[in-house]
Design a protein around this motif. Structure first.
Motif, PDB file in Angstrom:
ATOM      1  N   ILE A   1       0.741  -1.215   0.006  1.00  0.00           N
ATOM      2  CA  ILE A   1      -0.073  -0.098  -0.077  1.00  0.00           C
ATOM      3  C   ILE A   1       0.775   1.226  -0.186  1.00  0.00           C
ATOM      4  N   PRO A   2       0.869   2.025  -1.274  1.00  0.00           N
ATOM      5  CA  PRO A   2       1.743   3.083  -1.318  1.00  0.00           C
ATOM      6  C   PRO A   2       1.280   4.514  -0.569  1.00  0.00           C
ATOM      7  N   HIS A   3       1.577   5.056   0.279  1.00  0.00           N
ATOM      8  CA  HIS A   3       1.200   6.383   0.655  1.00  0.00           C
ATOM      9  C   HIS A   3       2.007   7.627   0.181  1.00  0.00           C
ATOM     10  N   GLU A   4       1.826   8.926   0.509  1.00  0.00           N
ATOM     11  CA  GLU A   4       2.768   9.894   0.236  1.00  0.00           C
ATOM     12  C   GLU A   4       3.911   9.824   0.528  1.00  0.00           C
ATOM     13  N   THR A   5       4.201   9.716   1.742  1.00  0.00           N
ATOM     14  CA  THR A   5       5.712   9.368   2.229  1.00  0.00           C
ATOM     15  C   THR A   5       6.117   8.234   2.846  1.00  0.00           C
ATOM     16  N   LEU A   6       5.258   7.216   2.679  1.00  0.00           N
ATOM     17  CA  LEU A   6       5.551   5.677   3.244  1.00  0.00           C
ATOM     18  C   LEU A   6       5.023   4.816   2.278  1.00  0.00           C
ATOM     19  N   VAL A   7       5.694   3.606   2.382  1.00  0.00           N
ATOM     20  CA  VAL A   7       5.014   2.389   1.726  1.00  0.00           C
ATOM     21  C   VAL A   7       4.871   1.415   2.771  1.00  0.00           C
ATOM     22  N   ILE A   8       3.531   0.931   2.463  1.00  0.00           N
ATOM     23  CA  ILE A   8       3.335  -0.080   3.648  1.00  0.00           C
ATOM     24  C   ILE A   8       3.108  -1.427   3.118  1.00  0.00           C
ATOM     25  N   PRO A   9       4.056  -2.444   3.490  1.00  0.00           N
ATOM     26  CA  PRO A   9       3.892  -3.714   2.995  1.00  0.00           C
ATOM     27  C   PRO A   9       3.450  -4.590   4.141  1.00  0.00           C
ATOM     28  N   TYR A  10       2.509  -5.422   3.645  1.00  0.00           N
ATOM     29  CA  TYR A  10       2.106  -6.678   4.511  1.00  0.00           C
ATOM     30  C   TYR A  10       2.675  -8.025   4.079  1.00  0.00           C
ATOM     31  N   PHE A  11       3.231  -8.642   4.750  1.00  0.00           N
ATOM     32  CA  PHE A  11       4.032  -9.829   4.403  1.00  0.00           C
ATOM     33  C   PHE A  11       3.948 -10.821   5.407  1.00  0.00           C
ATOM     34  N   TRP A  12       3.952 -12.218   4.987  1.00  0.00           N
ATOM     35  CA  TRP A  12       4.025 -13.315   5.822  1.00  0.00           C
ATOM     36  C   TRP A  12       5.605 -13.745   6.241  1.00  0.00           C
ATOM     37  N   VAL A  13       6.170 -14.192   7.386  1.00  0.00           N
ATOM     38  CA  VAL A  13       7.265 -14.606   7.407  1.00  0.00           C
ATOM     39  C   VAL A  13       7.130 -15.859   8.528  1.00  0.00           C
ATOM     40  N   ARG A  14       8.074 -16.545   8.116  1.00  0.00           N
ATOM     41  CA  ARG A  14       8.210 -18.180   8.554  1.00  0.00           C
ATOM     42  C   ARG A  14       9.807 -18.600   8.736  1.00  0.00           C
TER      43      ARG A  14
ATOM     44  N   GLU B   1       6.442   3.574  -6.825  1.00  0.00           N
ATOM     45  CA  GLU B   1       6.170   4.729  -7.845  1.00  0.00           C
ATOM     46  C   GLU B   1       5.697   4.568  -9.061  1.00  0.00           C
ATOM     47  N   THR B   2       5.693   3.156  -9.518  1.00  0.00           N
ATOM     48  CA  THR B   2       5.457   2.681 -10.802  1.00  0.00           C
ATOM     49  C   THR B   2       3.868   2.055 -10.560  1.00  0.00           C
ATOM     50  N   ASN B   3       3.112   1.964  -9.557  1.00  0.00           N
ATOM     51  CA  ASN B   3       2.036   1.576  -9.312  1.00  0.00           C
ATOM     52  C   ASN B   3       1.693   0.051  -9.766  1.00  0.00           C
ATOM     53  N   LEU B   4       2.871  -0.861  -9.955  1.00  0.00           N
ATOM     54  CA  LEU B   4       2.411  -2.047 -10.478  1.00  0.00           C
ATOM     55  C   LEU B   4       1.872  -2.900  -9.259  1.00  0.00           C
ATOM     56  N   VAL B   5       1.167  -3.929  -9.398  1.00  0.00           N
ATOM     57  CA  VAL B   5       0.372  -4.863  -8.432  1.00  0.00           C
ATOM     58  C   VAL B   5       1.368  -5.911  -8.230  1.00  0.00           C
TER      59      VAL B   5
ATOM     60  N   ARG C   1       1.871  -7.268 -12.017  1.00  0.00           N
ATOM     61  CA  ARG C   1       1.149  -6.936 -12.907  1.00  0.00           C
ATOM     62  C   ARG C   1       0.957  -5.676 -13.375  1.00  0.00           C
ATOM     63  N   GLY C   2       0.904  -5.093 -14.434  1.00  0.00           N
ATOM     64  CA  GLY C   2       0.759  -3.829 -14.725  1.00  0.00           C
ATOM     65  C   GLY C   2      -0.701  -3.607 -15.973  1.00  0.00           C
ATOM     66  N   GLU C   3      -1.386  -2.643 -15.503  1.00  0.00           N
ATOM     67  CA  GLU C   3      -2.768  -2.668 -16.404  1.00  0.00           C
ATOM     68  C   GLU C   3      -2.256  -2.249 -17.996  1.00  0.00           C
ATOM     69  N   ARG C   4      -1.136  -1.939 -18.105  1.00  0.00           N
ATOM     70  CA  ARG C   4      -0.564  -1.507 -19.594  1.00  0.00           C
ATOM     71  C   ARG C   4       0.882  -1.847 -19.682  1.00  0.00           C
ATOM     72  N   ARG C   5       1.105  -2.281 -20.700  1.00  0.00           N
ATOM     73  CA  ARG C   5       2.539  -2.915 -21.122  1.00  0.00           C
ATOM     74  C   ARG C   5       3.673  -1.723 -20.746  1.00  0.00           C
ATOM     75  N   GLU C   6       3.084  -0.547 -20.812  1.00  0.00           N
ATOM     76  CA  GLU C   6       3.953   0.773 -20.544  1.00  0.00           C
ATOM     77  C   GLU C   6       4.362   0.963 -18.961  1.00  0.00           C
ATOM     78  N   ASP C   7       3.319   0.239 -18.148  1.00  0.00           N
ATOM     79  CA  ASP C   7       3.698   0.273 -16.681  1.00  0.00           C
ATOM     80  C   ASP C   7       4.704  -0.631 -16.340  1.00  0.00           C
ATOM     81  N   ILE C   8       4.986  -1.679 -17.022  1.00  0.00           N
ATOM     82  CA  ILE C   8       6.051  -2.651 -16.972  1.00  0.00           C
ATOM     83  C   ILE C   8       7.372  -1.958 -17.520  1.00  0.00           C
ATOM     84  N   SER C   9       7.332  -1.515 -18.680  1.00  0.00           N
ATOM     85  CA  SER C   9       8.177  -0.598 -19.107  1.00  0.00           C
ATOM     86  C   SER C   9       8.841   0.527 -18.248  1.00  0.00           C
TER      87      SER C   9
END
Length: 213
Positions: free
Chosen positions: A34-47, A96-100, A116-124
């Motif tokens: 989850i990207p915010h203006e000043t932060l990036v918030i990742p949810y992740f599993w650890v084992r 920054e590039t809003n990829l999923v 995943r990118g909604e457009r190929r340009e997102d991947i580029s």
């Protein structure tokens, strides 16, 4: 058309990978970002380690503003971190590039991502960002999403491949006729990556069938 890219990266290049320096047997699986203006918030599993040791390792990282335990299932822990967006790395590139992020599994040997990118340009755009900021990635596949039966619900090529092979090899039979290790070896991926693909594929199939009104 929505496009999926698979790539790998050294363990240290993704900020969550700092945990491997002291806890080499840990596996980290990114759940969502989850990207915010000043932060990036990742949810992740650890084992692979005690939750106290995991929290201590992340707390010591300069990019982490906060970390919190959200849930636990047996020896797996769902964590939430607040990461400084100015910390340059794959995490910032994704934000920054809003990829999923479809899958993101890391071990001491490195990271395997599917985005995943909604457009190929997102991947580029993501690839260009990594090049401009000297973030090492190795792109292993780029492909379009496949709709299932024309209903607009999508599996990635790799999720479909994993589900079909697991079915054909008897992984879902009782008793099982193949293990995760067998199928992962045949696909040339880690067991963690295979487990993630199967889980996310199941989630998408359930949403497309059982959850439809």
């Amino acid at each position: 058309m929505a496009t999926v890219m698979e790539f790998t990266s050294p363990s240290a290049e993704f900020p969550l990978g700092s945990v491997f320096e002291q806890l080499s047997d840990v596996t980290v699986e990114l759940e969502r970002l989850i990207p915010h203006e000043t932060l990036v918030i990742p949810y992740f599993w650890v084992r692979g380690a005690a939750v106290e040791d995991i929290e201590a390792e992340f707390d010591a990282h300069a990019g982490v503003d906060a970390i919190k335990l959200i849930d636990s299932v047996e020896d797996e822990y769902l964590m939430r971190a607040e990461w400084d967006r100015e910390y340059v790395g794959i995490l910032s590139a994704l934000a920054e590039t809003n990829l999923v992020v479809l899958t993101g599994v890391g071990t001491n040997d490195g990271w395997e991502f599917e985005v995943r990118g909604e457009r190929r340009e997102d991947i580029s755009g993501f690839r260009d960002y990594c090049q401009e900021n000297d973030i090492p990635i190795d792109i292993t596949a780029v492909h379009a999403l496949l709709p299932i039966q024309g209903e607009g619900y999508e599996l990635t090529d790799t999720q479909r491949e994993a589900l079909v092979m697991a079915y054909e090899r008897g992984y879902f039979n009782s008793p099982r006729e193949a293990s995760l290790e067998d199928i992962a070896e045949e696909l040339g991926i880690t067991q963690q990556s295979l487990s993630s693909r199967l889980r996310r594929g199941h989630r998408r199939l359930i949403a497309a069938t059982l959850m439809r009104q």
